[in-house]
Motif scaffolding. Structure first.
Motif, short mmCIF file in Angstrom:
data_model
loop_
_atom_site.label_atom_id
_atom_site.label_comp_id
_atom_site.label_asym_id
_atom_site.label_seq_id
_atom_site.Cartn_x
_atom_site.Cartn_y
_atom_site.Cartn_z
N GLN A 93 13.71 -3.28 -1.51
CA GLN A 93 12.28 -3.46 -1.24
C GLN A 93 11.89 -2.77 0.07
O GLN A 93 10.86 -2.11 0.15
CB GLN A 93 11.93 -4.95 -1.20
CG GLN A 93 11.93 -5.57 -2.59
CD GLN A 93 11.88 -7.09 -2.55
OE1 GLN A 93 12.47 -7.71 -1.67
NE2 GLN A 93 11.21 -7.69 -3.51
N LEU A 94 12.76 -2.90 1.07
CA LEU A 94 12.45 -2.27 2.36
C LEU A 94 12.32 -0.76 2.19
O LEU A 94 11.48 -0.13 2.85
CB LEU A 94 13.57 -2.60 3.38
CG LEU A 94 13.29 -2.15 4.81
CD1 LEU A 94 12.07 -2.85 5.39
CD2 LEU A 94 14.51 -2.38 5.71
N ALA A 95 13.11 -0.19 1.30
CA ALA A 95 13.03 1.26 1.06
C ALA A 95 11.70 1.65 0.42
O ALA A 95 11.38 2.83 0.31
CB ALA A 95 14.20 1.72 0.21
N GLY A 96 10.89 0.65 0.01
CA GLY A 96 9.57 0.94 -0.54
C GLY A 96 8.47 0.83 0.51
O GLY A 96 7.29 0.93 0.20
N LEU A 97 8.86 0.61 1.78
CA LEU A 97 7.86 0.37 2.84
C LEU A 97 6.92 1.55 3.05
O LEU A 97 5.70 1.39 3.14
CB LEU A 97 8.57 0.02 4.15
CG LEU A 97 7.62 -0.34 5.31
CD1 LEU A 97 6.94 -1.67 5.08
CD2 LEU A 97 8.38 -0.38 6.65
N THR A 98 7.48 2.76 3.15
CA THR A 98 6.65 3.94 3.40
C THR A 98 5.65 4.13 2.26
O THR A 98 4.47 4.38 2.49
CB THR A 98 7.54 5.18 3.58
OG1 THR A 98 8.38 4.94 4.71
CG2 THR A 98 6.74 6.44 3.82
N ALA A 99 6.14 3.98 1.03
CA ALA A 99 5.25 4.14 -0.13
C ALA A 99 4.15 3.08 -0.11
O ALA A 99 2.99 3.36 -0.40
CB ALA A 99 6.06 4.06 -1.41
N LEU A 100 4.50 1.84 0.26
CA LEU A 100 3.50 0.76 0.32
C LEU A 100 2.43 1.08 1.36
O LEU A 100 1.23 0.95 1.10
CB LEU A 100 4.19 -0.57 0.67
CG LEU A 100 3.25 -1.75 0.95
CD1 LEU A 100 2.54 -2.19 -0.33
CD2 LEU A 100 4.01 -2.93 1.56
N SER A 101 2.86 1.53 2.53
CA SER A 101 1.91 1.84 3.60
C SER A 101 0.96 2.96 3.17
O SER A 101 -0.25 2.88 3.40
CB SER A 101 2.71 2.22 4.85
OG SER A 101 2.00 3.12 5.65
N ARG A 102 1.49 3.97 2.51
CA ARG A 102 0.65 5.10 2.08
C ARG A 102 -0.28 4.70 0.93
O ARG A 102 -1.42 5.15 0.84
CB ARG A 102 1.52 6.31 1.70
CG ARG A 102 2.19 6.86 2.96
CD ARG A 102 3.16 7.98 2.74
NE ARG A 102 3.88 8.24 4.00
CZ ARG A 102 4.82 9.15 4.16
NH1 ARG A 102 5.18 9.91 3.14
NH2 ARG A 102 5.41 9.31 5.32
N PHE A 103 0.21 3.81 0.07
CA PHE A 103 -0.59 3.32 -1.04
C PHE A 103 -1.82 2.55 -0.52
O PHE A 103 -2.95 2.77 -0.96
CB PHE A 103 0.28 2.41 -1.92
CG PHE A 103 -0.46 1.72 -3.03
CD1 PHE A 103 -0.74 2.38 -4.21
CD2 PHE A 103 -0.86 0.40 -2.90
CE1 PHE A 103 -1.42 1.75 -5.24
CE2 PHE A 103 -1.54 -0.25 -3.92
CZ PHE A 103 -1.81 0.43 -5.10
N VAL A 104 -1.57 1.67 0.45
CA VAL A 104 -2.68 0.88 0.99
C VAL A 104 -3.67 1.79 1.72
O VAL A 104 -4.89 1.64 1.58
CB VAL A 104 -2.16 -0.26 1.90
CG1 VAL A 104 -3.31 -0.98 2.60
CG2 VAL A 104 -1.34 -1.25 1.08
N ALA A 105 -3.16 2.79 2.46
CA ALA A 105 -4.05 3.73 3.16
C ALA A 105 -4.91 4.48 2.14
O ALA A 105 -6.10 4.69 2.34
CB ALA A 105 -3.23 4.71 3.99
N GLU A 106 -4.29 4.86 1.04
CA GLU A 106 -4.98 5.60 -0.01
C GLU A 106 -6.13 4.77 -0.57
O GLU A 106 -7.26 5.23 -0.68
CB GLU A 106 -3.95 5.91 -1.11
CG GLU A 106 -4.36 6.95 -2.11
CD GLU A 106 -4.52 8.34 -1.50
OE1 GLU A 106 -5.44 9.01 -1.94
OE2 GLU A 106 -3.77 8.71 -0.58
N LEU A 107 -5.85 3.49 -0.92
CA LEU A 107 -6.90 2.65 -1.48
C LEU A 107 -7.98 2.32 -0.44
O LEU A 107 -9.15 2.17 -0.77
CB LEU A 107 -6.33 1.36 -2.06
CG LEU A 107 -5.47 1.51 -3.33
CD1 LEU A 107 -5.33 0.18 -4.03
CD2 LEU A 107 -6.03 2.53 -4.29
N ALA A 108 -7.55 2.23 0.83
CA ALA A 108 -8.53 1.95 1.89
C ALA A 108 -9.32 3.20 2.23
O ALA A 108 -10.28 3.14 2.98
CB ALA A 108 -7.81 1.44 3.14
N ASN A 109 -8.90 4.34 1.65
CA ASN A 109 -9.54 5.63 1.89
C ASN A 109 -9.52 5.99 3.37
O ASN A 109 -10.50 6.46 3.92
CB ASN A 109 -10.98 5.60 1.35
CG ASN A 109 -11.52 7.00 1.11
OD1 ASN A 109 -10.73 7.94 1.00
ND2 ASN A 109 -12.82 7.14 1.06
#
Ligand SMILES: [Zn+2]
Length: 537
Positions: free
Chosen positions: A264-280
């Motif tokens: 799960q920790l290895a998914g941290l970068t993807a999670l951060s970028r995903f949230v930034a994407e949705l937050a525009n």
């Protein structure tokens, strides 16, 4: 080691940032990702404050969460109302969440001057509200607002407020650093003092106004807090909340608390970028752990050292948080940066070839090119320098006509001549502008031989005027991003003529797409091995 529970409030406190607005679908999508990532509590919003948050709770049942618990946020009862008549508490019950986070005052100044009631009545409001929610079967987090400022002003009263919550059955006492002004040692001392008096587990909720929210959260854990509240990317009111994207790896990799699984920790970068994407919002490249430059090396001496031992200039292995090491190629770099990038692509390159490409890069940067963002252009140069490289096509010439005709408006037409193998192809296309027409004509010429170009889409086109003091004779640099179904790449062109600059970036982009389609760049790894000296120049 004590289990530390992660509590995310991106969907509530995070959306208080002034330039964020999330739709209900965005919020549901983020909640799903937070659950997969291993966040234990997801605060969905304040159902009593707006209809969008109420809609989130009515649809939260669709989520089918694996492990996370959804929490609804609200405040203690109105100073003159009974719980059963309080609209806000009723909205919290209607949200039907297993957990409720109840915020109450713990700073005497706020109780008297802002809430405008007596210290005694505030304690009664806390007691009644917590007991009411417990009677309705809720797990209750008591958020003690301004706890640290309150404790500094009147420790006895601040303690009384959380005591009232604990005695009424609160499951967690969350100490809030609401104004964000405290320093780590103050937080550590106060949490320790509180912990000595309470058996109820403690949590920390920090804001970042003194740039200490992450440090304050870690200090609070060290002093005994077992729950950490924050937001992904630190989004939040004013300068933001405690940033879980940093707190999580710090807790796990530095303090030894396993808060999520290594996978799960290895998914941290993807999670951060995903949230930034949705937050525009564009994610800051220089963000710790998850930014694109968090593990990038530009100085030749650094890259040379990293080639000898990957840990020489990095604090953790980037793969642990799902990020990767990069060697930034520019005129400042040494040969090592190129050797590194080549190996990361699974390409062995001789010292002489690396030297040749480096020389070319320095010449081109002098002309106005910049390769720091245009890794695809560098990849192509690394291939082109090899003796066995055969380009998929050769440009012979191009022509662009732009006309402004009365009643027909602006029209652009491009003609392109390319050589593929022994065959010469001549194609023409119309576009809404000269660059668009050129791109369409070139793709048309290549499509028969390279059908994979059909899925190519232009993602971004950036123009920068260099040495603008030379007016219209200034150099123009163009960066073009294309993407297909699986990847995005950036190429660069520069010239005194914007069409020529665009043409160079465009043709590089098509060549890159063809090589990528043939699997040439599929060997990417973030940690190339090998012991070439890669000495700094
Ligand atoms: Zn807050």
């Amino acid at each position: 080691m004590t289990q530390i529970l992660l509590y995310d409030t991106t969907l509530r406190d995070g959306t208080q940032r002034e330039d964020i607005s999330l739709s209900c679908d965005d919020k549901l999508n983020i909640a799903r990702r937070l659950d997969q990532f291993g966040i234990r509590y997801i605060e969905g919003g304040w159902p009593g404050s707006n209809p969008k948050d109420a809609e989130f709770f009515s649809r939260a049942g669709e989520l089918e969460l694996r492990q996370a618990r959804i929490s609804a946020f609200g405040s203690t009862r109105h100073k003159n109302k009974r719980c059963q008549d309080d609209k806000n508490l009723q909205a919290l019950l209607r949200a039907s969440t297993p957990t409720v986070t109840l915020v109450g005052k713990s700073w005497d100044f706020h109780v008297r001057d802002i809430l405008d009631t007596t210290l005694q009545n505030n304690l009664a409001m806390i007691r009644d509200s917590v007991a009411y929610l417990k009677d309705h079967g809720k797990e209750v987090m008591f958020d003690a607002e301004h706890f640290f400022d309150g404790y500094k002003a009147n420790p006895e009263y601040a303690l009384k407020t959380i005591e009232a919550a604990a005695e009424s059955g609160a499951d967690f006492l969350i100490l809030c650093e609401t104004n964000g002004g405290a320093l780590p040692w103050e937080v550590e001392n106060i949490v320790q003092a509180v912990g000595a008096n309470f058996d109820t587990p403690l949590g920390i909720h920090a804001h970042n106004d003194s740039a200490c929210a992450v440090a304050n959260s870690l200090a609070a854990v060290r002093a005994g807090c077992v729950q950490v509240q924050g937001t992904i990317n630190g989004y939040g009111e004013r300068v933001g909340n405690a940033d879980l994207s940093s707190i999580i790896p710090d807790l796990q990799l530095k303090m030894g608390h396993e808060v999520v699984s290594p996978k799960q920790l290895a998914g941290l970068t993807a999670l951060s970028r995903f949230v930034a994407e949705l937050a525009n919002l564009a994610l800051d490249n220089h963000k710790p752990f998850v930014g694109q430059s968090a593990f990038a090396h530009k100085g030749g001496i650094h890259v040379a050292a990293v080639l000898k031992s990957v840990n020489s200039y990095q604090h953790v292995d980037p793969a642990l948080v799902g990020n990767e090491m990069r060697a930034v190629v520019s005129e400042l770099s040494g040969r090592g940066n190129l050797v590194y990038q080549a190996r990361a692509r699974g390409l062995e390159i001789s010292r002489e070839d690396a030297q040749r490409v480096l020389h070319q890069i320095k010449e081109m940067e002098h002309e106005g090119f910049s390769f720091e963002a245009a890794e695809a252009s560098v990849d192509l140069m690394l291939h082109r320098v090899r003796e066995d490289y055969r380009p998929p096509f050769e440009l012979i010439d191009f022509m662009v006509v732009t006309e402004q005709r009365q009643r027909r408006g602006l029209l652009a037409e491009a003609t392109v001549k390319v050589k593929i193998g022994d065959e010469i192809k001549l194609t023409a296309a119309e576009g809404n502008g000269p660059v668009n027409a050129l791109a369409l004509a070139l793709r048309k010429a290549l499509l028969d031989d390279y059908p994979e170009l059909a899925s190519l889409r232009l993602a971004d086109y950036k123009v920068r005027i260099l040495n603008s003091e030379r007016g219209t004779a200034a150099t123009t640099r163009v960066l073009i991003d294309f993407h297909d179904d699986t990847r995005t790449w950036t190429t660069v062109g520069a010239s005194a003529n914007i069409i020529e600059a665009s043409w160079r970036a465009l043709s590089d982009s098509m060549e890159y797409a063809i090589l990528a389609g043939a699997g040439v760049f599929d060997h990417t790894s973030s940690q190339p091995s090998g012991t070439d000296d890669g000495a700094a120049e």
